[in-house]
Design an enzyme around this catalytic site. Structure first.
Site, mmCIF file in Angstrom:
data_model
loop_
_atom_site.group_PDB
_atom_site.id
_atom_site.type_symbol
_atom_site.label_atom_id
_atom_site.label_comp_id
_atom_site.label_asym_id
_atom_site.label_seq_id
_atom_site.Cartn_x
_atom_site.Cartn_y
_atom_site.Cartn_z
ATOM 1 C CE LYS A 95 -3.789 0.842 -1.051
ATOM 2 N NZ LYS A 95 -4.479 0.395 0.178
ATOM 3 C CB VAL A 103 0.001 -5.821 4.320
ATOM 4 C CG1 VAL A 103 -1.248 -5.201 4.888
ATOM 5 C CG2 VAL A 103 -0.145 -6.120 2.844
ATOM 6 C CE1 TYR A 141 -5.118 1.873 4.239
ATOM 7 C CE2 TYR A 141 -3.396 0.797 5.513
ATOM 8 C CZ TYR A 141 -3.917 1.209 4.313
ATOM 9 O OH TYR A 141 -3.215 0.971 3.168
ATOM 10 C CE1 TYR A 188 -4.745 -1.124 -4.267
ATOM 11 C CE2 TYR A 188 -5.458 -3.416 -4.306
ATOM 12 C CZ TYR A 188 -5.041 -2.303 -3.605
ATOM 13 O OH TYR A 188 -4.905 -2.366 -2.245
ATOM 14 C CB SER A 194 -0.939 0.017 1.203
ATOM 15 O OG SER A 194 -1.969 -0.901 0.998
HETATM 16 O O1 DON Z 1 -5.138 -4.777 -1.280
HETATM 17 C C1 DON Z 1 -4.408 -5.531 -0.651
HETATM 18 O O2 DON Z 1 -4.849 -6.425 0.005
HETATM 19 C C2 DON Z 1 -2.908 -5.378 -0.684
HETATM 20 N N1 DON Z 1 -2.389 -5.684 -1.916
HETATM 21 C C3 DON Z 1 -2.418 -4.041 -0.213
HETATM 22 C C4 DON Z 1 -2.823 -3.830 1.186
HETATM 23 C C5 DON Z 1 -1.944 -3.013 2.040
HETATM 24 O O3 DON Z 1 -0.737 -2.951 1.944
HETATM 25 C C6 DON Z 1 -2.681 -2.384 3.124
HETATM 26 N N2 DON Z 1 -1.815 -1.643 3.991
HETATM 27 N N3 DON Z 1 -1.468 -1.777 5.080
#
Ligand code: DON
Length: 313
Positions: free
Chosen positions: A73, A267, A249, A197, A70
């Site tokens: 983003k 993540v 978040y 994405y 993320s």
């Molecule tokens: O959308 C997802 O599940 C992941 N590819 C990205 C999520 C993410 O890194 C959320 N951040 N903490």
């Protein structure tokens, strides 16, 4: 405001962070909902600080590539703002959500307009804006090209295994995209948008590369490595504001309280934090907190910000 930053003092602080973090037993839990992320060794820890004078200071596993997830983003938001300007704010909000990154509940109340560009729904909307009728491959190439130019490093790549695993396990993201499509707020086909994405999330970067890529946000919109303007100073300020309020978040308030720097987590365990006027900081430790943010990464930034007197407040 520029903070003073003698290189020896900074290096001593970074080395100290690394030895403190090496001693930690509770290291959080690696993300396991995307199989390749579950295999990452949780003992790794890296940190890099790119100063506005172009110098980069590192410690620990600062050159090991990890999945930025993320954190991407921030770069897709910057690119979309460059393409459509403030019109982007008709498609996505800029308020903290107070919900988990992949939450779907607010989308119904807000009729398919995501709260902010950093929750998954918002980043999927930004991917839709970037796609704008292009082929997903072209848009993915554009994002990668942008990040390479920011970091001044053409060795940055997208990990195809991670991208494939995102697609294979991304049921909630499929739900979010379809839900927005049902409200008529997503222009392109959900599958195409998700292709963009999933690939942006699968970019692999080291702390050094990530800190370099974030440098423009610390330097009033100008890339400290090239001197070229990436965005106007006002836009850099605004992206930092969204990072501060929405970057973690439902953990954003706590992060601002403890660290006091605009930042964005992923993540994969990476965090990009910005000290406007002075430094772009990237930290990586794969183990996550309950909210899905790097546990040691946050602790390390809290320690560093205290020790160096680094905060926007
Ligand atoms: O959308 C997802 O599940 C992941 N590819 C990205 C999520 C993410 O890194 C959320 N951040 N903490």
């Amino acid at each position: 405001m520029a903070h003073s930053c003698p290189p020896e003092r900074l290096q001593a602080a970074l080395d100290d962070v690394v030895s403190r973090m090496a001693a930690r037993v509770r290291r959080g839990k690696v993300a396991d909902y995307i199989p390749p992320l579950a295999e990452v060794d949780p003992q790794q820890f890296g940190i890099a600080v790119a100063l506005n004078d172009g110098s980069v200071h590192v410690a620990g596993d600062a050159d090991a590539p990890f999945s930025i997830q993320s954190v991407s983003k921030v770069f897709s938001l910057t690119l979309a703002l460059g393409q459509v300007g403030d019109g982007l704010w008709k498609r996505v909000g800029r308020e903290p959500s107070g919900n988990a990154f992949n939450s779907i509940v607010q989308l119904e109340h807000e009729k398919g307009i995501p709260r902010n560009p950093f929750i998954n729904a918002g980043a999927i909307m930004v991917a839709d804006v970037l796609l704008a009728g292009h082929k997903p491959r072209e848009t993915i190439g554009e994002i990668l090209h942008f990040v390479r130019a920011l970091a001044q490093d053409d060795s940055i790549t997208i990990d195809p295994l991670v991208a494939r695993a995102e697609k294979a396990t991304g049921f909630r993201n499929v739900a979010l995209a379809n839900y927005m499509k049902s409200f008529g707020t997503l222009d392109n086909e959900p599958e195409m948008v998700l292709g963009v994405y999933f690939h942006q999330c699968a970019m692999a970067m080291s702390c050094r590369q990530l800190a370099q890529a974030g440098g423009f946000l610390a330097n009033g919109g100008r890339n400290p490595l090239t001197g070229f303007s990436v965005v106007a100073p006002e836009r850099a300020r605004r992206i930092n504001a969204i990072m501060l309020t929405c970057g973690h978040y439902d953990g954003s308030g706590d992060f601002a309280f403890r660290v006091g720097l605009p930042s964005k987590s992923g993540v994969g365990g990476g965090i990009l934090a910005i000290l406007p006027g002075t430094a772009s900081i990237a930290v990586w430790s794969p183990g996550l907190s309950e909210q899905g943010n790097s546990l040691l990464g946050t602790d390390a930034l809290e320690f560093l910000s205290r020790r160096m007197g680094w905060s926007v407040f």
